[in-house]
Design an enzyme around this catalytic site. Structure first.
Site, mmCIF file in Angstrom:
data_model
loop_
_atom_site.group_PDB
_atom_site.id
_atom_site.type_symbol
_atom_site.label_atom_id
_atom_site.label_comp_id
_atom_site.label_asym_id
_atom_site.label_seq_id
_atom_site.Cartn_x
_atom_site.Cartn_y
_atom_site.Cartn_z
ATOM 1 N N GLU A 151 2.910 -29.491 168.512
ATOM 2 C CA GLU A 151 2.863 -29.731 169.782
ATOM 3 C C GLU A 151 1.936 -28.567 170.411
ATOM 4 O OE1 GLU A 151 2.821 -32.509 171.114
ATOM 5 O OE2 GLU A 151 3.861 -33.728 169.764
ATOM 6 N N TYR A 178 4.478 -31.472 179.871
ATOM 7 C CA TYR A 178 4.065 -32.497 178.674
ATOM 8 C C TYR A 178 5.047 -32.012 177.262
ATOM 9 C CZ TYR A 178 2.453 -34.028 174.147
ATOM 10 O OH TYR A 178 2.291 -34.617 172.962
ATOM 11 N N ASP A 196 0.520 -37.359 177.938
ATOM 12 C CA ASP A 196 -0.673 -36.749 177.954
ATOM 13 C C ASP A 196 -1.846 -37.390 178.241
ATOM 14 O OD1 ASP A 196 -0.657 -38.668 175.767
ATOM 15 O OD2 ASP A 196 -1.603 -37.202 174.544
ATOM 16 N N CYS A 244 -7.042 -47.502 172.322
ATOM 17 C CA CYS A 244 -7.639 -47.429 173.595
ATOM 18 C C CYS A 244 -8.314 -46.043 173.910
ATOM 19 C CB CYS A 244 -6.244 -47.540 174.274
ATOM 20 S SG CYS A 244 -6.445 -47.773 176.268
ATOM 21 N N CYS A 255 -10.461 -53.461 172.115
ATOM 22 C CA CYS A 255 -9.038 -54.238 172.846
ATOM 23 C C CYS A 255 -8.746 -55.405 171.904
ATOM 24 C CB CYS A 255 -9.502 -54.498 174.212
ATOM 25 S SG CYS A 255 -10.083 -53.367 175.400
ATOM 26 N N CYS A 262 -5.796 -54.495 170.228
ATOM 27 C CA CYS A 262 -4.753 -53.850 170.952
ATOM 28 C C CYS A 262 -3.385 -54.742 170.952
ATOM 29 C CB CYS A 262 -5.236 -53.474 172.119
ATOM 30 S SG CYS A 262 -4.099 -52.304 173.093
ATOM 31 N N CYS A 290 -2.369 -56.286 179.537
ATOM 32 C CA CYS A 290 -3.365 -55.247 180.462
ATOM 33 C C CYS A 290 -4.228 -55.678 181.414
ATOM 34 C CB CYS A 290 -4.206 -54.483 179.224
ATOM 35 S SG CYS A 290 -5.279 -53.300 179.788
#
Length: 353
Positions: free
Chosen positions: A43, A125, A143, A195, A202, A205, A211
């Site tokens: 991370e 985060y 994030d 995305c 899309c 997705c 959305c």
DNA sequence: TAGCCGTGGTT
DNA sequence: TAACCAAGGCT
């Protein structure tokens, strides 16, 4: 959790079960959490850094320092040199400070977001991500990927950075209690592979049916961002001083630009202005070419000056070190100076030393 | 709070 | 080519 949020979380996790990326620091969907040390290390490396850039560094660090105790026992200079090239060097300084703090307090990472947040280098985060991924805690992980996904999902108009409050609240609403780590990683995978910033896919997705941005026909408009200031151009010089097959290297101050890293001596260029042109000794200097390097807030043209006398009058021993040219890779120069060193070596090749 | 802090890939 | 930007944190 309301019905729409439950729907979103369910679809996303089902998608993740089929499409999760395989990454060296990650456990497959639904499997036990990986070693917190590896989660934390990945991370920190991934802060503002792409997966592709991190992979080799992650392998190098975990091979050399398999546990947090091993890392805590390492020398500062070793770790800084191992980090060289990855950028944002304050991360490496905080990495060591964090490893030592964890080692001091028993050798285990704390398992709550609040306690993780107190460690150096862990902001909102990273503390949330480690709590969720390594310890299965429910945490609101936001994030840049999540910001983009959520801003589109709810067509959030408030421009960043101010809009983060609203985005965070919306993320909280759709975050489930179970599978917290998978949910966070699913959101980030979705942002990275579907995305995307430009040309989102899309049609692939799992959330397109929920959305608002997609329904409005303009998902790419989100998240709205405030315009950025133009980057200034700066000029600077670095100095290539060689004697007996060794080059003069200095260590930069612990804070600020490229802090704590080995470097060629330079003339004091910075984001604020050009360098003075003055080096650590008087010269004479011969032009050795130039490299251009982009930093976050400015672009630097760095001109290399070659010392053109056979004998160096004097250089204060505590101001730097003579580094063997045939081991220059081990010096851990940040990329800017690695580029300049390539010029210096090339110039020596041309003059046949 | 907004400026500072690297690097390399993409468009 | 130049602009944009990526699993942000610190002060």
């Amino acid at each position: 959790m309301d019905a729409r949020s439950e729907h979103v979380a369910g679809h996303l996790l089902a998608w993740y079960d089929r499409h999760a990326r395989t990454l060296p620091w990650r456990a497959p969907p639904g499997s036990p959490a990986p070693d917190p040390y590896r989660v934390w290390l990945s991370e920190v490396m991934l802060q503002q850094t792409t997966v592709a850039a991190v992979k080799d560094y992650f392998a190098k660090f975990t091979t050399r320092w398999p546990t947090v105790a091993d890392l805590a026992a390492a020398e500062d200079a070793e770790v800084m040199a191992a980090w060289a090239g990855l950028g944002y060097y304050a991360r490496a300084r905080n990495l060591l400070a964090c490893a030592r703090a964890v080692a001091e307090s028993g050798g285990s990472f704390p398992d709550s977001e609040d306690e993780l947040r107190k460690l150096p280098g862990l902001g909102a985060y990273t503390a949330a991500a480690v709590a969720a991924i390594a310890f299965g805690r429910r945490a609101v992980v936001v994030d840049a990927n999540v910001e983009r996904v959520v801003a589109r999902l709810f067509a959030i108009d408030a421009p960043l950075p101010g809009g983060r409050t609203e985005i965070r609240a919306a993320t909280d609403r759709i975050t489930p209690d179970a599978r917290a780590g998978d949910f966070a990683q699913a959101m980030m995978d979705l942002g990275a592979t579907v995305c995307t910033t430009r040309n989102p896919r899309c049609l692939l997705c799992p959330l397109s049916g929920d959305c608002t941005g997609y329904r409005a026909g303009e998902p790419e408009r989100f998240p709205v961002k405030a315009p950025k200031a133009a980057k200034p151009h700066r000029q600077g010089r670095a100095f290539w001083i060689v004697r007996n097959e060794k080059v003069w290297l200095v260590q930069r101050p612990g804070k600020g630009m490229l802090g704590g890293m080995r470097a060629l001596p330079d003339d004091g260029w910075s984001a604020r202005g050009d360098g003075s042109g003055e080096g650590p000794i008087a010269g004479p200097w011969t032009p050795g070419g130039a490299v251009q390097h982009g930093f976050t807030h400015f672009t630097l043209d760095l001109h290399l000056a070659l010392y053109s006398r056979s004998e160096v009058v004097s250089l204060p021993p505590d101001a730097g070190e003579w580094w063997p040219l045939d081991r220059l890779e081990e010096a851990g120069l940040p990329t800017l100076f690695a580029k300049a060193a390539r010029l210096g070596l090339a110039a020596m090749g041309e003059t046949d030393r």
